[in-house]
Write a protein that holds these residues in place. Structure first.
Motif, PDB file in Angstrom:
ATOM      1  N   LYS A 148     -53.324  39.850  16.081  1.00  0.00           N
ATOM      2  CA  LYS A 148     -52.354  38.971  15.801  1.00  0.00           C
ATOM      3  C   LYS A 148     -51.186  39.594  15.113  1.00  0.00           C
ATOM      4  O   LYS A 148     -50.078  39.144  15.663  1.00  0.00           O
ATOM      5  N   GLN A 172     -59.153  35.656   3.228  1.00  0.00           N
ATOM      6  CA  GLN A 172     -59.933  34.716   2.878  1.00  0.00           C
ATOM      7  C   GLN A 172     -61.311  34.889   3.607  1.00  0.00           C
ATOM      8  O   GLN A 172     -62.448  34.769   3.132  1.00  0.00           O
ATOM      9  N   SER A 200     -57.486  40.272  13.159  1.00  0.00           N
ATOM     10  CA  SER A 200     -56.145  40.030  12.465  1.00  0.00           C
ATOM     11  C   SER A 200     -55.189  41.167  13.041  1.00  0.00           C
ATOM     12  O   SER A 200     -53.853  40.797  13.218  1.00  0.00           O
ATOM     13  N   ALA A 252     -53.177  36.392   4.844  1.00  0.00           N
ATOM     14  CA  ALA A 252     -53.894  35.579   3.873  1.00  0.00           C
ATOM     15  C   ALA A 252     -55.163  35.023   4.407  1.00  0.00           C
ATOM     16  O   ALA A 252     -56.257  35.047   3.652  1.00  0.00           O
ATOM     17  N   ASP A 253     -55.251  34.787   5.847  1.00  0.00           N
ATOM     18  CA  ASP A 253     -56.453  34.142   6.511  1.00  0.00           C
ATOM     19  C   ASP A 253     -57.274  35.415   6.479  1.00  0.00           C
ATOM     20  O   ASP A 253     -58.739  35.090   6.223  1.00  0.00           O
ATOM     21  N   ALA A 272     -42.661  36.639   7.478  1.00  0.00           N
ATOM     22  CA  ALA A 272     -43.062  35.279   7.384  1.00  0.00           C
ATOM     23  C   ALA A 272     -44.138  35.013   8.430  1.00  0.00           C
ATOM     24  O   ALA A 272     -45.096  34.266   8.087  1.00  0.00           O
ATOM     25  N   GLN A 273     -44.102  35.610   9.428  1.00  0.00           N
ATOM     26  CA  GLN A 273     -45.316  35.584  10.313  1.00  0.00           C
ATOM     27  C   GLN A 273     -46.395  36.342  10.147  1.00  0.00           C
ATOM     28  O   GLN A 273     -47.695  35.792  10.325  1.00  0.00           O
ATOM     29  N   PRO A 333     -51.738  38.302  -0.609  1.00  0.00           N
ATOM     30  CA  PRO A 333     -51.132  38.763   0.907  1.00  0.00           C
ATOM     31  C   PRO A 333     -49.446  38.980   0.415  1.00  0.00           C
ATOM     32  O   PRO A 333     -49.077  39.784   1.297  1.00  0.00           O
ATOM     33  N   ASP A 334     -48.844  38.649  -0.589  1.00  0.00           N
ATOM     34  CA  ASP A 334     -47.471  38.803  -0.751  1.00  0.00           C
ATOM     35  C   ASP A 334     -47.387  40.337  -1.025  1.00  0.00           C
ATOM     36  O   ASP A 334     -46.584  41.078  -0.429  1.00  0.00           O
ATOM     37  N   LYS A 348     -47.459  37.094   6.826  1.00  0.00           N
ATOM     38  CA  LYS A 348     -48.355  36.688   5.529  1.00  0.00           C
ATOM     39  C   LYS A 348     -49.285  35.839   5.771  1.00  0.00           C
ATOM     40  O   LYS A 348     -50.358  35.806   5.217  1.00  0.00           O
ATOM     41  N   PRO A 349     -49.281  34.780   6.760  1.00  0.00           N
ATOM     42  CA  PRO A 349     -50.379  34.060   7.005  1.00  0.00           C
ATOM     43  C   PRO A 349     -51.615  34.596   7.631  1.00  0.00           C
ATOM     44  O   PRO A 349     -52.781  34.243   7.143  1.00  0.00           O
ATOM     45  N   ILE A 350     -51.310  35.416   8.343  1.00  0.00           N
ATOM     46  CA  ILE A 350     -52.452  36.231   9.046  1.00  0.00           C
ATOM     47  C   ILE A 350     -53.229  37.203   8.073  1.00  0.00           C
ATOM     48  O   ILE A 350     -54.385  36.977   8.008  1.00  0.00           O
TER      49      ILE A 350
END
Length: 151
Positions: A114, A84, A111, A80-81, A73-74, A54-55, A76-78
């Motif tokens: 989002k 996965q 994604s 990563a999800d 920062a917002q 993700p990075d 990155k988790p999207i």
């Protein structure tokens, strides 16, 4: 036999396209990102293509779209999800290939929905252009591969 080849090829293409989305294009066009990636790779990673973490995906987006630290920062988790979910989908052998392709497409679309509100208007337009270029390249590769197998 031909249908089996098409299905396996389509799955490979979809997983490649969906894993990094339009960001593969950004990587291909930016020599500085390629150099950095080559420096970061360990000898074990050089034996095969490793999916981007993700990075790395966010760094490529940041380079192409001029993302702020807050946007990164917002997003990155999207990312990563999404990655996965796509890994889990690839491991799911209970679904048919076309079902998995549809699920993968839905994961990416979700994604993207989002990510879109996080981007400003100019970034959204750039993101759309990158995606379109990726689709065109995928079509061209598919046509070239198909022509090569017909000979």
């Amino acid at each position: 036999m031909k249908r089996l080849w098409i299905n396996s090829w389509a799955i490979s293409l979809m997983s490649c396209l969906l894993f990094a989305g339009p960001l593969c294009r950004a990587y291909a066009e930016d020599p500085s990102l390629q150099e950095q990636s080559a420096q970061d790779q360990s000898p074990a990673a050089s034996t095969g293509r490793q999916p981007m973490d993700p990075d790395q995906v966010v760094d490529m987006l940041a380079a192409k779209l001029n993302l702020t630290e807050e946007q990164k920062a917002q997003i990155k988790p999207i990312i990563a999800d999404r990655q996965q979910k796509l890994r889990d989908l690839r491991e799911d052998t209970s679904s048919r290939p076309m079902q998995r392709m549809r699920k993968a497409k839905k994961i990416v679309e979700d994604s993207d929905k989002k990510i879109e509100p996080i981007l400003n208007e100019q970034q959204k337009q750039q993101y759309i252009q990158i995606e379109e270029q990726m689709r065109q390249q995928a079509r061209a590769r598919m046509q070239n591969r198909g022509a090569g197998n017909m000979q």
